[in-house]
Design a protein around this motif. Structure first.
Motif, mmCIF file in Angstrom:
data_model
loop_
_atom_site.group_PDB
_atom_site.id
_atom_site.type_symbol
_atom_site.label_atom_id
_atom_site.label_comp_id
_atom_site.label_asym_id
_atom_site.label_seq_id
_atom_site.Cartn_x
_atom_site.Cartn_y
_atom_site.Cartn_z
ATOM 1 N N ILE A 249 -0.767 1.925 -3.222
ATOM 2 C CA ILE A 249 -0.433 2.998 -4.066
ATOM 3 C C ILE A 249 -1.546 3.942 -3.793
ATOM 4 N N ARG A 250 -1.194 5.180 -3.179
ATOM 5 C CA ARG A 250 -2.128 6.182 -2.656
ATOM 6 C C ARG A 250 -2.117 7.447 -3.683
ATOM 7 N N ASP A 251 -0.895 7.668 -4.339
ATOM 8 C CA ASP A 251 -0.948 8.903 -5.030
ATOM 9 C C ASP A 251 0.001 8.449 -6.333
ATOM 10 N N GLU A 252 -0.023 9.710 -6.842
ATOM 11 C CA GLU A 252 0.921 9.558 -8.450
ATOM 12 C C GLU A 252 2.310 9.317 -8.090
ATOM 13 N N VAL A 253 2.837 10.025 -7.289
ATOM 14 C CA VAL A 253 4.600 9.857 -6.910
ATOM 15 C C VAL A 253 4.472 8.351 -6.420
ATOM 16 N N THR A 254 3.778 7.564 -5.695
ATOM 17 C CA THR A 254 4.145 6.340 -5.372
ATOM 18 C C THR A 254 4.088 5.647 -6.474
ATOM 19 N N ALA A 255 2.873 5.678 -7.281
ATOM 20 C CA ALA A 255 2.672 5.089 -8.535
ATOM 21 C C ALA A 255 3.675 5.090 -9.640
ATOM 22 N N GLY A 256 4.405 6.209 -9.614
ATOM 23 C CA GLY A 256 5.600 6.365 -10.574
ATOM 24 C C GLY A 256 6.686 5.611 -9.946
ATOM 25 N N LEU A 257 6.759 5.555 -8.786
ATOM 26 C CA LEU A 257 8.270 4.796 -8.087
ATOM 27 C C LEU A 257 8.027 3.350 -8.048
ATOM 28 N N VAL A 258 6.420 2.782 -8.078
ATOM 29 C CA VAL A 258 6.217 1.339 -8.029
ATOM 30 C C VAL A 258 6.764 1.061 -9.558
ATOM 31 N N VAL A 259 6.235 1.855 -10.501
ATOM 32 C CA VAL A 259 6.747 1.506 -11.938
ATOM 33 C C VAL A 259 8.212 1.501 -12.002
ATOM 34 N N ARG A 260 8.807 2.702 -11.445
ATOM 35 C CA ARG A 260 10.385 2.692 -11.528
ATOM 36 C C ARG A 260 11.040 1.214 -10.889
ATOM 37 N N ALA A 261 10.353 1.072 -9.804
ATOM 38 C CA ALA A 261 10.982 -0.378 -9.063
ATOM 39 C C ALA A 261 11.050 -1.560 -9.699
ATOM 40 N N ALA A 262 9.835 -1.751 -10.394
ATOM 41 C CA ALA A 262 9.602 -2.960 -11.370
ATOM 42 C C ALA A 262 10.433 -3.035 -12.615
ATOM 43 N N LEU A 263 10.782 -1.586 -13.083
ATOM 44 C CA LEU A 263 11.542 -1.475 -14.578
ATOM 45 C C LEU A 263 13.022 -1.503 -14.077
ATOM 46 N N THR A 264 13.108 -1.598 -12.687
ATOM 47 C CA THR A 264 14.721 -1.809 -12.688
ATOM 48 C C THR A 264 14.991 -3.110 -11.873
ATOM 49 N N GLY A 265 13.882 -4.051 -12.384
ATOM 50 C CA GLY A 265 14.123 -5.443 -11.897
ATOM 51 C C GLY A 265 13.608 -5.963 -10.392
ATOM 52 N N HIS A 266 12.830 -5.125 -9.906
ATOM 53 C CA HIS A 266 12.548 -5.464 -8.417
ATOM 54 C C HIS A 266 10.826 -6.076 -8.399
ATOM 55 N N SER A 267 11.097 -7.075 -7.590
ATOM 56 C CA SER A 267 9.449 -7.683 -7.727
ATOM 57 C C SER A 267 8.822 -6.652 -6.506
ATOM 58 N N VAL A 268 7.767 -6.115 -7.026
ATOM 59 C CA VAL A 268 7.005 -5.336 -6.294
ATOM 60 C C VAL A 268 5.500 -5.703 -5.927
ATOM 61 N N TYR A 269 5.369 -5.810 -4.654
ATOM 62 C CA TYR A 269 3.963 -6.308 -4.381
ATOM 63 C C TYR A 269 3.147 -5.039 -3.646
ATOM 64 N N THR A 270 1.753 -4.930 -4.165
ATOM 65 C CA THR A 270 1.313 -3.747 -3.697
ATOM 66 C C THR A 270 -0.264 -3.876 -3.712
ATOM 67 N N THR A 271 -0.994 -2.876 -3.230
ATOM 68 C CA THR A 271 -2.490 -2.816 -3.474
ATOM 69 C C THR A 271 -2.988 -1.439 -3.973
ATOM 70 N N LEU A 272 -4.453 -1.714 -4.476
ATOM 71 C CA LEU A 272 -4.828 -0.560 -4.981
ATOM 72 C C LEU A 272 -6.413 -0.501 -4.398
ATOM 73 N N HIS A 273 -6.690 0.761 -4.065
ATOM 74 C CA HIS A 273 -8.210 0.460 -3.589
ATOM 75 C C HIS A 273 -9.169 0.801 -4.702
ATOM 76 N N THR A 274 -9.215 -0.548 -5.482
ATOM 77 C CA THR A 274 -10.133 -0.383 -6.494
ATOM 78 C C THR A 274 -10.786 -1.742 -6.635
ATOM 79 N N GLY A 275 -12.065 -1.722 -7.751
ATOM 80 C CA GLY A 275 -12.661 -2.788 -7.497
ATOM 81 C C GLY A 275 -12.320 -4.033 -8.306
ATOM 82 N N THR A 276 -12.002 -4.081 -9.443
ATOM 83 C CA THR A 276 -11.549 -5.286 -10.537
ATOM 84 C C THR A 276 -10.191 -5.192 -10.862
ATOM 85 N N SER A 277 -9.819 -6.117 -11.509
ATOM 86 C CA SER A 277 -8.431 -6.092 -12.073
ATOM 87 C C SER A 277 -8.381 -4.654 -13.132
ATOM 88 N N LEU A 278 -9.269 -4.876 -13.923
ATOM 89 C CA LEU A 278 -9.236 -3.689 -15.191
ATOM 90 C C LEU A 278 -9.452 -2.281 -14.602
#
Ligand SMILES: [Zn+2]
Length: 420
Positions: A249-278
């Protein structure tokens, strides 16, 4: 071919050995070509692969060609005395091999190739960069045997594996969090491998496609052509996919689409370039995803890092039980590793992952929605039995798999600052 460099190359080939001496013997099993430049290039690659390198760097520095390899995340100088006169010939050989334009020296180029080494398919991604002293080339090796792990080979304990499996089966978004080279793709591939059966339609959007997975539709991002993570993801949503892997997930648009995909019942696996889970949760908020959507669509976050494994051939006894006061640990520190031929004198051989697994439980969801403070969230996570990266690292040091200095080096902090 006699380009007058024959003797120099022969000398260089004898000299190519991995500093520290794991690889002493020169062998040219990759090619049967008798062109000395080809042999030298192959010799370099073979030494790199034998040493288990992920990358090979070839650059011209002042009056020499410097070759370095990255092994277990660390750059190591190869003891290869290649005369600078050969620099262009070597670079051209690699450019030709990887399908680049050998006449072009002024702009960066990318290329790729693949071959078999010791019975394993190795995919190579190459890039050249024109720098002031001459072209710099980096080869990155993708080894199917290393990339394609089973979910049980990722270093999870049995309970962790169970939690991880349940997160993956949640039919929501699963986020793997970590910096570059923390093994995120390996984890995602292991999950996809597990899910890959005839009942699931799986599509991945990757940049780059690191390894081809049978039975899975893999889309290569191509920004120039307008195929971005976002446009690829939109297309996947129209294509009746069950499981979607989004490389990052590199940008806001992709983040929004990942949410939309998950909201519509898809399993989405992705990565974020961040340190911890929080931190991953915070990053999503920074990208404009509401806490309502975060808590509703995320099944869980796994933060991970790679630490070097203590060399089993030369490690000293594990200093277990020596826990110092104030929670500062000394245990797991292996008596000074002497190093041996197997680990090229480093005391480490291979890497393993350390994890922090945060399932989005009802309790955590409520806490996040209530806007609990950082410290309250951290104590809740301790109560939930979530191990921080530090804790998992220490546990693996106690088991003698890695050591405390390594955990500290990779995390960049010690027990006093341990955090989620
Ligand atoms: Zn060793």
């Amino acid at each position: 071919m006699d380009n007058g460099y024959g003797r120099l190359i022969q000398q260089a080939m004898i000299n190519i050995r991995y500093k520290g001496g794991r690889v002493q013997e020169q062998d040219t099993a990759i090619s049967t070509d008798d062109d000395p430049v080809v042999q030298l290039a192959d010799g370099l690659m073979e030494q790199a692969l034998t040493a288990g390198a992920s990358d090979l760097h070839i650059e011209s520095v002042a009056d020499a060609t410097r070759c370095r390899i990255r092994v277990d995340g660390q750059l190591i100088l190869m003891d290869a005395d290649i005369p600078v006169k050969l620099h262009n010939a070597i670079i051209s050989r690699f450019k030709l091999m990887c399908g680049m334009d050998i006449a072009e020296h002024r702009i960066p180029q990318d290329g790729r190739t693949s071959f078999f080494f010791n019975g394993t398919r190795i995919d190579v991604r190459a890039s050249v960069l024109p720098v002031f002293t001459g072209e710099k080339l980096v080869l990155r090796f993708f080894n199917a045997a290393v990339m394609l792990r089973d979910i049980t080979e990722l270093g999870f304990s049995e309970t962790e594996l169970e939690t991880f499996r349940s997160i993956c089966m949640s039919r929501k978004a699963v986020i793997i969090s970590g910096p570059v080279n923390s093994g995120k793709t390996t984890t995602l591939y292991a999950v996809l491998k597990q899910m890959n059966d005839r009942k699931n339609c799986i599509v991945t959007i990757e940049d780059p496609v690191e390894y081809q997975l049978q039975g899975i539709s893999q889309v290569q991002v191509n920004d120039k052509a307008g195929l971005t993570y976002a446009s690829g993801l939109r297309a996947c949503l129209r294509q009746d996919s069950d499981i979607i892997m989004v490389g990052e997930i590199r940008d806001e648009v992709t983040a929004g689409l990942v949410v939309r995909a998950a909201l519509t019942g898809h399993s989405v696996y992705t990565t974020l370039h961040t340190g911890t889970s929080l931190e991953a949760v915070r990053r999503l908020m920074d990208m404009g995803v509401s806490m309502d959507n975060i808590t509703a669509t995320i099944g869980g976050v796994v933060a991970q890092r790679l630490v070097r494994r203590v060399c089993p051939h030369c490690r000293g006894p594990v200093d277990s039980g020596a826990r110092e006061p104030r929670g500062i640990y000394s245990l797991g520190t292996v008596t000074e590793p002497d190093g041996c031929d197997m680990c090229a004198g480093t005391g480490y051989l291979g890497r393993l992952a350390i994890h922090e697994i945060m399932p989005m439980t009802a309790e955590l969801r409520k806490a996040l929605l209530d806007g609990l403070s950082e410290s309250d969230l951290a104590s809740l996570m301790v109560r939930m039995g979530i191990k921080s990266l530090w804790d998992d690292g220490i546990e693996k040091a106690e088991q003698g798999l890695t050591d405390i200095r390594e955990v500290r080096r990779v995390l960049g902090y010690g027990p006093d600052q341990r955090r989620f």
